[in-house]
Design a protein around this motif. Structure first.
Motif, PDB file in Angstrom:
ATOM      1  N   ARG A 146      11.677 -11.563  -6.979  1.00  0.00           N
ATOM      2  CA  ARG A 146      10.243 -11.579  -6.690  1.00  0.00           C
ATOM      3  C   ARG A 146       9.939 -10.740  -5.447  1.00  0.00           C
ATOM      4  N   GLU A 147      10.847 -10.751  -4.483  1.00  0.00           N
ATOM      5  CA  GLU A 147      10.676  -9.874  -3.312  1.00  0.00           C
ATOM      6  C   GLU A 147      10.646  -8.415  -3.738  1.00  0.00           C
ATOM      7  N   ILE A 148      11.574  -8.047  -4.598  1.00  0.00           N
ATOM      8  CA  ILE A 148      11.634  -6.650  -5.042  1.00  0.00           C
ATOM      9  C   ILE A 148      10.378  -6.284  -5.827  1.00  0.00           C
ATOM     10  N   SER A 149       9.905  -7.197  -6.660  1.00  0.00           N
ATOM     11  CA  SER A 149       8.659  -6.968  -7.391  1.00  0.00           C
ATOM     12  C   SER A 149       7.488  -6.788  -6.423  1.00  0.00           C
ATOM     13  N   HIS A 150       7.424  -7.660  -5.434  1.00  0.00           N
ATOM     14  CA  HIS A 150       6.334  -7.613  -4.457  1.00  0.00           C
ATOM     15  C   HIS A 150       6.370  -6.308  -3.674  1.00  0.00           C
ATOM     16  N   LEU A 151       7.553  -5.875  -3.267  1.00  0.00           N
ATOM     17  CA  LEU A 151       7.687  -4.610  -2.540  1.00  0.00           C
ATOM     18  C   LEU A 151       7.147  -3.449  -3.369  1.00  0.00           C
ATOM     19  N   LEU A 156       4.899  -3.559  -5.805  1.00  0.00           N
ATOM     20  CA  LEU A 156       3.457  -3.659  -6.025  1.00  0.00           C
ATOM     21  C   LEU A 156       2.652  -3.360  -4.774  1.00  0.00           C
ATOM     22  N   THR A 157       3.226  -3.609  -3.605  1.00  0.00           N
ATOM     23  CA  THR A 157       2.468  -3.446  -2.362  1.00  0.00           C
ATOM     24  C   THR A 157       2.857  -2.216  -1.555  1.00  0.00           C
ATOM     25  N   ARG A 158       4.054  -1.658  -1.783  1.00  0.00           N
ATOM     26  CA  ARG A 158       4.505  -0.531  -0.962  1.00  0.00           C
ATOM     27  C   ARG A 158       4.834   0.736  -1.748  1.00  0.00           C
ATOM     28  N   TRP A 159       5.186   0.605  -3.022  1.00  0.00           N
ATOM     29  CA  TRP A 159       5.528   1.782  -3.819  1.00  0.00           C
ATOM     30  C   TRP A 159       4.397   2.152  -4.782  1.00  0.00           C
ATOM     31  N   LEU A 160       3.836   1.164  -5.459  1.00  0.00           N
ATOM     32  CA  LEU A 160       2.735   1.447  -6.375  1.00  0.00           C
ATOM     33  C   LEU A 160       1.577   2.163  -5.677  1.00  0.00           C
ATOM     34  N   PRO A 161       1.186   1.782  -4.445  1.00  0.00           N
ATOM     35  CA  PRO A 161       0.097   2.514  -3.793  1.00  0.00           C
ATOM     36  C   PRO A 161       0.348   4.016  -3.659  1.00  0.00           C
ATOM     37  N   VAL A 162       1.610   4.409  -3.468  1.00  0.00           N
ATOM     38  CA  VAL A 162       1.936   5.836  -3.406  1.00  0.00           C
ATOM     39  C   VAL A 162       1.575   6.512  -4.724  1.00  0.00           C
ATOM     40  N   LEU A 163       1.950   5.881  -5.834  1.00  0.00           N
ATOM     41  CA  LEU A 163       1.698   6.463  -7.147  1.00  0.00           C
ATOM     42  C   LEU A 163       0.217   6.435  -7.513  1.00  0.00           C
ATOM     43  N   LEU A 164      -0.474   5.364  -7.136  1.00  0.00           N
ATOM     44  CA  LEU A 164      -1.907   5.278  -7.424  1.00  0.00           C
ATOM     45  C   LEU A 164      -2.688   6.316  -6.633  1.00  0.00           C
ATOM     46  N   ASP A 165      -2.327   6.504  -5.359  1.00  0.00           N
ATOM     47  CA  ASP A 165      -2.986   7.535  -4.551  1.00  0.00           C
ATOM     48  C   ASP A 165      -2.789   8.901  -5.175  1.00  0.00           C
ATOM     49  N   ARG A 166      -1.544   9.168  -5.572  1.00  0.00           N
ATOM     50  CA  ARG A 166      -1.216  10.459  -6.164  1.00  0.00           C
ATOM     51  C   ARG A 166      -2.038  10.699  -7.432  1.00  0.00           C
ATOM     52  N   LYS A 167      -2.086   9.708  -8.286  1.00  0.00           N
ATOM     53  CA  LYS A 167      -2.819   9.888  -9.548  1.00  0.00           C
ATOM     54  C   LYS A 167      -4.307  10.018  -9.302  1.00  0.00           C
ATOM     55  N   ASP A 168      -4.836   9.244  -8.372  1.00  0.00           N
ATOM     56  CA  ASP A 168      -6.267   9.336  -8.073  1.00  0.00           C
ATOM     57  C   ASP A 168      -6.628  10.719  -7.546  1.00  0.00           C
ATOM     58  N   ARG A 169      -5.879  11.213  -6.555  1.00  0.00           N
ATOM     59  CA  ARG A 169      -6.238  12.500  -5.944  1.00  0.00           C
ATOM     60  C   ARG A 169      -6.143  13.644  -6.946  1.00  0.00           C
ATOM     61  N   LEU A 170      -5.036  13.678  -7.702  1.00  0.00           N
ATOM     62  CA  LEU A 170      -4.817  14.813  -8.592  1.00  0.00           C
ATOM     63  C   LEU A 170      -5.759  14.787  -9.791  1.00  0.00           C
ATOM     64  N   SER A 171      -6.146  13.605 -10.237  1.00  0.00           N
ATOM     65  CA  SER A 171      -7.098  13.523 -11.350  1.00  0.00           C
ATOM     66  C   SER A 171      -8.518  13.798 -10.883  1.00  0.00           C
ATOM     67  N   MET A 172      -8.900  13.202  -9.753  1.00  0.00           N
ATOM     68  CA  MET A 172     -10.268  13.389  -9.280  1.00  0.00           C
ATOM     69  C   MET A 172     -10.518  14.809  -8.784  1.00  0.00           C
ATOM     70  N   GLU A 207       6.373  -1.133 -12.193  1.00  0.00           N
ATOM     71  CA  GLU A 207       6.297  -2.005 -11.027  1.00  0.00           C
ATOM     72  C   GLU A 207       6.010  -3.449 -11.433  1.00  0.00           C
ATOM     73  N   VAL A 208       5.162  -3.629 -12.426  1.00  0.00           N
ATOM     74  CA  VAL A 208       4.776  -4.971 -12.855  1.00  0.00           C
ATOM     75  C   VAL A 208       5.897  -5.651 -13.639  1.00  0.00           C
ATOM     76  N   PHE A 209       6.546  -4.893 -14.520  1.00  0.00           N
ATOM     77  CA  PHE A 209       7.521  -5.500 -15.440  1.00  0.00           C
ATOM     78  C   PHE A 209       8.972  -5.218 -15.065  1.00  0.00           C
ATOM     79  N   GLY A 210       9.234  -4.549 -13.954  1.00  0.00           N
ATOM     80  CA  GLY A 210      10.605  -4.309 -13.517  1.00  0.00           C
ATOM     81  C   GLY A 210      11.333  -3.281 -14.350  1.00  0.00           C
ATOM     82  N   GLY A 211      10.733  -2.112 -14.508  1.00  0.00           N
ATOM     83  CA  GLY A 211      11.301  -1.118 -15.400  1.00  0.00           C
ATOM     84  C   GLY A 211      12.257  -0.123 -14.775  1.00  0.00           C
TER      85      GLY A 211
END
Length: 610
Positions: free
Chosen positions: A456-461, A463-479, A384-388
């Motif tokens: 930059r719009e695509i990057s922002h989208l 970081l703000t709309r797709w990354l939260p899905v992945l962070l939530d997933r990783k947090d719940r499954l790890s915790m 998400e940060v580097f456009g991979g």
């Protein structure tokens, strides 16, 4: 890492109501297996479950200030610059009783007030009850790495690290929010929205305050657009320096730490930086690293555009090159198809968000890693940060007025929504409206070219709309496994810097993540640096597909299934007509997995779409 929860009501005396918060605290036991605590004040009861990582003896919570009852904190997360802040606060006259970062956060609040959060570098979510002002502050980190939810209860407020904490309060009854469900099923992730009626999420980078004048929300951080003045060489050097500093900070731990090593660029680079930092510690053991694989994958695997290669050989090569103590966790089909594993994932999420065997295997991996380590570093968010992602480099997707990831993946395609539900929730219009709102929030500079603005719009989208899905997933499954996962690529300094880096420097010559590859120069094997993007692995074992088909047929045969008010049964049945072997990837399985998850989730919480 920990789980927090509590109840605040300025109109009630809660001194004797700790019993109502006790089940909320118990619901967070998976996040904090080491200790628990409840502190009751007249208008607030704060609860805590602790996973001990720093200052194992002194960091017990909830933690109070020096004057009895004045300020109490319940805190989850890590503030990586706590040592510098501690020194600054000590110079200002603060006296510390512990060496924990929790006390640093508490004393920072006592010294600077709620604006102290702007000084923190880390992943965190915490609640502070201030008896002096009669205010409860709910605070979340900038990128939303650590979760935090709240809900009104009469004139008061409930809060918790996960929805399950709020659902455990005896006064709260769960109800479905159809629009919130559409937001989730559409992979939109609007800030604050959940599919539980009345439960909201504290948005990333936000402070929610509940007090005598009602509830206020203050955004203390957002992705701003500022000029990038560094040339190519300085940009590469800055990224390398930021990553080095970030990894070194995130190695601080009083318990065993490891890395999650897939053999891709992101995890390999973090592992190399961690190993280099560890090697400077006299007598330190090598960094431990873990990878996941599936039994029989060497024979079953078939490459595709989405997933061209297996991870295991690359992870092994990276581990040898870096010098880690490496282990591969191999999972069987029986483990992936077990009812208990599916239910564990659902209960970890609290939501019908399920990527099938990807989530199940990730949770099983975390459980296995937890037997050896309490903390793990992960390469999440580098794409998400580097456009991979491949769609960053697909001209048709770049031009399309849509969330880019929907070009390749969806939880549930719109044609598989029940017609009445789709019409009532305006699914298609809602997704289009939300996309326009998300793009409108992106900041630009007057001199930006059309292409630069769009990237930059695509990057922002992301970081703000797709990354939260992945962070939530990783947090719940790890915790859920009692494992703290740290994500160095989410360091806000790095995110800000790279977000403002022009696209031609971020992707030189059109090379995906070219900037990150340059920053990794000299640290990794050439094969890892050249490797194509490959997502988290999924099983290719046909027994998994057979089990999935059987479960969906059982769902369709049960007319009492609440999911059939949301999912179109005939459409799902037609999908099952695809030949054996068609559901060989996560992308093709998503609709089936989501229908099953939705059914189980609605039954578990007695929810209906009516």
């Amino acid at each position: 890492m920990c789980g927090i929860s509590g109840w605040c009501d300025l109109g009630q005396d809660l001194t004797g109501r700790a019993g109502a918060v006790a089940p909320m605290v118990a619901a967070m036991a998976c996040r904090g297996p080491d200790a628990e605590g409840i502190v009751a004040r007249r208008h607030a009861v704060l609860g805590h479950r602790r996973l001990s990582v720093i200052d194992l003896e002194g960091g017990r919570q909830p933690m109070s200030g020096d004057s009895p009852g004045d300020v109490v904190i319940t805190y989850s997360g890590e503030v990586y610059n706590f040592r510098e802040l501690r020194a600054e606060l000590t110079a200002a006259g603060a006296v510390f009783r512990t060496t924990s970062d929790t006390e640093v956060v508490l004393r920072a609040y006592l010294h600077w007030g709620e604006h102290c959060v702007e000084r923190f570098n880390g992943m965190f979510a915490f609640a502070i009850w201030d008896e002096r002002s009669g205010q409860l502050h709910l605070v979340r980190d900038r990128l939303g790495v650590k979760p935090l939810y709240f809900a009104a209860l009469g004139d008061g407020i409930l809060f918790g690290s996960e929805p399950k904490a709020i659902l455990a309060h005896p006064g709260f009854t769960p109800r479905l929010d159809p629009q919130g469900l559409v937001d989730l099923l559409g992979l939109i992730k609007s800030p604050g929205v959940t599919p539980f009626h009345g439960i909201e999420e504290v948005p990333p980078g936000t402070v929610v305050t509940h007090g005598t004048h009602g509830r206020t929300t203050r955004r203390y951080w957002s992705l701003d657009r500022v000029p990038h003045t560094d040339d190519a060489a300085d940009t590469v050097r800055t990224v390398r320096d930021l990553l080095t500093d970030t990894v070194e900070r995130q190695l601080i731990s009083d318990v065993p730490l490891c890395t999650l090593l897939s053999g891709g660029l992101d995890s390999s680079l973090l592992t190399a930086l961690a190993a280099a930092a560890r090697s400077r510690e006299p007598g330190a053991d090598p960094i431990r690293s873990f990878a996941v694989d599936f039994h029989g994958s060497q024979d079953d695997f078939q490459g595709s555009e989405f997933r061209p290669e297996r991870d295991t050989p690359y992870a092994a090569e990276a581990a040898r090159h870096i010098g880690t103590d490496h282990s591969v966790i191999e999972l069987s089909s029986d483990e992936l198809t077990a009812d208990a594993a599916r239910l564990a994932v659902l209960r970890a999420h609290d939501l019908p968000l399920n990527f099938g065997d990807v989530d199940t295997s990730l949770h099983l991996l975390f459980r296995a890693v937890r037997r050896h380590s309490t903390v793990a570093l992960s390469g999440e968010s580098a794409d998400e940060v580097f456009g991979g992602y491949v769609w960053f480099h697909d001209p048709e997707v770049v031009r399309a007025p849509m969330f880019p990831w929907l070009s390749r993946m969806e939880l549930l395609t719109p044609d598989l929504l029940a017609p009445d539900f789709r019409a009532a929730t305006r699914f298609d219009e809602y997704r289009a409206d939300t996309y326009r709102d998300a793009v409108a929030a992106v900041a630009h500079l007057p001199g930006d070219s059309a292409h630069e603005r769009r990237m930059r719009e695509i990057s922002h989208l992301h970081l703000t709309r797709w990354l939260p899905v992945l962070l939530d997933r990783k947090d719940r499954l790890s915790m859920a496994a009692g494992l703290e996962v740290r994500v160095p690529f989410c360091d806000h300094r790095l995110v800000e810097y790279v977000h403002n880096t022009p696209w031609h420097l971020k992707s030189p010559g059109g090379e995906p993540k070219g900037l990150l590859k340059q920053a990794a120069g000299g640290l990794l094997p050439a094969s890892v640096l050249r490797r194509r993007k490959s997502p988290y692995p999924t099983t290719s074992n046909k027994l998994y597909e057979k089990d999935l088909r059987t479960r969906v047929r059982q769902l369709l045969a049960d007319s009492s299934s609440p999911a059939l008010d949301v999912v179109d049964g005939p459409g799902l049945a037609r999908l099952l007509e695809q030949p054996d072997g068609w559901f060989d990837t996560q992308l093709r399985r998503n609709s089936l997995e989501t229908a099953l998850s939705l059914d189980l989730w609605m039954r578990e919480h007695h929810l209906t779409a009516g």
